[in-house]
Design a protein around this motif. Structure first.
Motif, PDB file in Angstrom:
ATOM      1  N   UNK A  25      23.588  47.141  25.976  1.00  0.00           N
ATOM      2  CA  UNK A  25      25.044  47.107  26.172  1.00  0.00           C
ATOM      3  C   UNK A  25      25.452  47.624  27.547  1.00  0.00           C
ATOM      4  N   UNK A  26      26.483  46.998  28.101  1.00  0.00           N
ATOM      5  CA  UNK A  26      27.075  47.478  29.353  1.00  0.00           C
ATOM      6  C   UNK A  26      28.155  48.510  29.090  1.00  0.00           C
ATOM      7  N   UNK A  27      28.752  48.465  27.916  1.00  0.00           N
ATOM      8  CA  UNK A  27      29.824  49.378  27.574  1.00  0.00           C
ATOM      9  C   UNK A  27      31.178  48.882  28.056  1.00  0.00           C
ATOM     10  N   UNK A  28      32.198  49.646  27.760  1.00  0.00           N
ATOM     11  CA  UNK A  28      33.569  49.302  28.101  1.00  0.00           C
ATOM     12  C   UNK A  28      34.118  50.384  29.016  1.00  0.00           C
ATOM     13  N   UNK A  29      34.784  49.959  30.078  1.00  0.00           N
ATOM     14  CA  UNK A  29      35.352  50.913  31.017  1.00  0.00           C
ATOM     15  C   UNK A  29      36.671  51.484  30.537  1.00  0.00           C
ATOM     16  N   UNK A  30      37.482  51.953  31.477  1.00  0.00           N
ATOM     17  CA  UNK A  30      38.755  52.587  31.142  1.00  0.00           C
ATOM     18  C   UNK A  30      39.963  51.710  31.431  1.00  0.00           C
ATOM     19  N   UNK A  31      39.766  50.680  32.250  1.00  0.00           N
ATOM     20  CA  UNK A  31      40.901  49.826  32.615  1.00  0.00           C
ATOM     21  C   UNK A  31      40.520  48.382  32.320  1.00  0.00           C
ATOM     22  N   UNK A  32      40.977  47.891  31.177  1.00  0.00           N
ATOM     23  CA  UNK A  32      40.601  46.572  30.697  1.00  0.00           C
ATOM     24  C   UNK A  32      41.649  45.537  31.061  1.00  0.00           C
ATOM     25  N   UNK A  33      41.210  44.302  31.133  1.00  0.00           N
ATOM     26  CA  UNK A  33      42.120  43.164  31.220  1.00  0.00           C
ATOM     27  C   UNK A  33      41.634  42.109  30.237  1.00  0.00           C
ATOM     28  N   UNK A 153      45.043  45.456  40.136  1.00  0.00           N
ATOM     29  CA  UNK A 153      45.314  46.098  38.850  1.00  0.00           C
ATOM     30  C   UNK A 153      44.333  47.227  38.533  1.00  0.00           C
ATOM     31  N   UNK A 154      43.302  47.369  39.355  1.00  0.00           N
ATOM     32  CA  UNK A 154      42.316  48.416  39.122  1.00  0.00           C
ATOM     33  C   UNK A 154      41.437  48.182  37.914  1.00  0.00           C
ATOM     34  N   UNK A 155      41.204  46.938  37.571  1.00  0.00           N
ATOM     35  CA  UNK A 155      40.458  46.575  36.359  1.00  0.00           C
ATOM     36  C   UNK A 155      38.966  46.848  36.549  1.00  0.00           C
ATOM     37  N   UNK A 156      38.323  47.343  35.483  1.00  0.00           N
ATOM     38  CA  UNK A 156      36.866  47.495  35.519  1.00  0.00           C
ATOM     39  C   UNK A 156      36.157  46.737  34.404  1.00  0.00           C
ATOM     40  N   UNK A 157      36.914  46.222  33.434  1.00  0.00           N
ATOM     41  CA  UNK A 157      36.320  45.536  32.282  1.00  0.00           C
ATOM     42  C   UNK A 157      37.127  44.294  31.950  1.00  0.00           C
ATOM     43  N   UNK A 179      30.606  39.920  40.093  1.00  0.00           N
ATOM     44  CA  UNK A 179      31.544  40.793  40.809  1.00  0.00           C
ATOM     45  C   UNK A 179      31.444  42.246  40.319  1.00  0.00           C
ATOM     46  N   UNK A 180      30.514  42.504  39.405  1.00  0.00           N
ATOM     47  CA  UNK A 180      30.228  43.855  38.910  1.00  0.00           C
ATOM     48  C   UNK A 180      31.251  44.369  37.902  1.00  0.00           C
ATOM     49  N   UNK A 181      31.955  43.457  37.233  1.00  0.00           N
ATOM     50  CA  UNK A 181      32.814  43.856  36.128  1.00  0.00           C
ATOM     51  C   UNK A 181      31.987  43.973  34.858  1.00  0.00           C
ATOM     52  N   UNK A 182      32.348  44.919  34.006  1.00  0.00           N
ATOM     53  CA  UNK A 182      31.829  44.916  32.648  1.00  0.00           C
ATOM     54  C   UNK A 182      32.518  43.762  31.917  1.00  0.00           C
TER      55      UNK A 182
END
Length: 234
Positions: A25-33, A153-157, A179-182
């Protein structure tokens, strides 16, 4: 998740992936879209029908599989809106004669979809302030400003919903991963016109590019994140 591809992916293949250590699993970050990709009447049809009937209305329709996914997509949209996460709607731009490219030769019927087919499905349509991003190719990133919006938007996931699993979902997941997004793919909130392409691509995505889970599991994680973000009232 194994049940999705049980009997489709041979046990020998599954064993090889396990032995090599794929699929962590990569996991989920703090700022999702949430990306709602191509959920337009051209891919769902106007009603839940067997696919061989649905393609008589729109040759790009996925039939009943689409309408099974729509309620799950709707529940995710509601949860994301409720928690203040952005909901973005990459969608197929209406085709014009000079947009044909390889599509016109590979899938000529896709060039003749009526304007009504490009409308968003009512149950999961964007609100006025939400981003809608027209695209002309499978990936929601290719030739669009999506990456720029995500940076702003500062999205990480990225949570990917819509269709098709083997086409635009996969292409967007691969680019998002690059692009290195989860990336997260709720398996029952994406759909395809074929059972085997749907299952095989979910398996491959789960092994390489994304975390694949059910909508219920993802909603549970969102609830946990919301609880963790609450100030301690003790």
């Amino acid at each position: 998740m194994r049940d999705l591809w049980q009997g489709i992916i041979p046990e020998s293949d599954l064993a090889a992936y396990r032995a090599a250590g794929w699929g962590n699993p990569s996991g989920i970050g703090r700022r999702l879209a949430l990306l709602v990709i191509d959920v337009q009447y051209r891919t769902t049809g106007t009603a839940a029908r067997p696919i061989l009937e649905a393609v008589n209305e729109y040759p790009t329709a996925c039939g009943e599989a689409a309408w099974k996914a729509v309620p799950h997509i709707a529940s995710l949209i509601a949860a994301f809106r409720g928690q203040g996460y952005p909901v973005i709607f990459p969608h197929v731009a209406q085709k014009r004669p000079h947009d044909g490219g390889r599509l016109a030769s590979k899938i000529p019927a896709a060039m003749g979809i009526s304007q009504d087919g490009y409308q968003f499905v009512r149950e999961v349509a964007p609100r006025q302030h939400e981003l809608t991003i027209p695209k002309k190719h499978p990936s929601a990133f290719f030739g669009t400003p999506l990456a720029s919006h995500l940076v702003d938007l500062g999205v990480d996931t990225l949570v990917l919903t819509g269709c098709t699993t083997s086409g635009c979902i996969r292409a967007t997941a691969v680019d998002g991963f690059s692009y290195n997004y989860k990336c997260v793919v709720p398996c029952d909130a994406v759909y395809d016109r074929g059972v085997v392409p749907h299952a095989v691509n979910l398996f491959d995505l789960s092994q390489k590019y994304a975390d694949v889970m059910t909508t219920a599991d993802l909603l549970g994680k969102l609830d946990e994140m919301a609880q963790d973000a609450q100030p301690d009232k003790a």
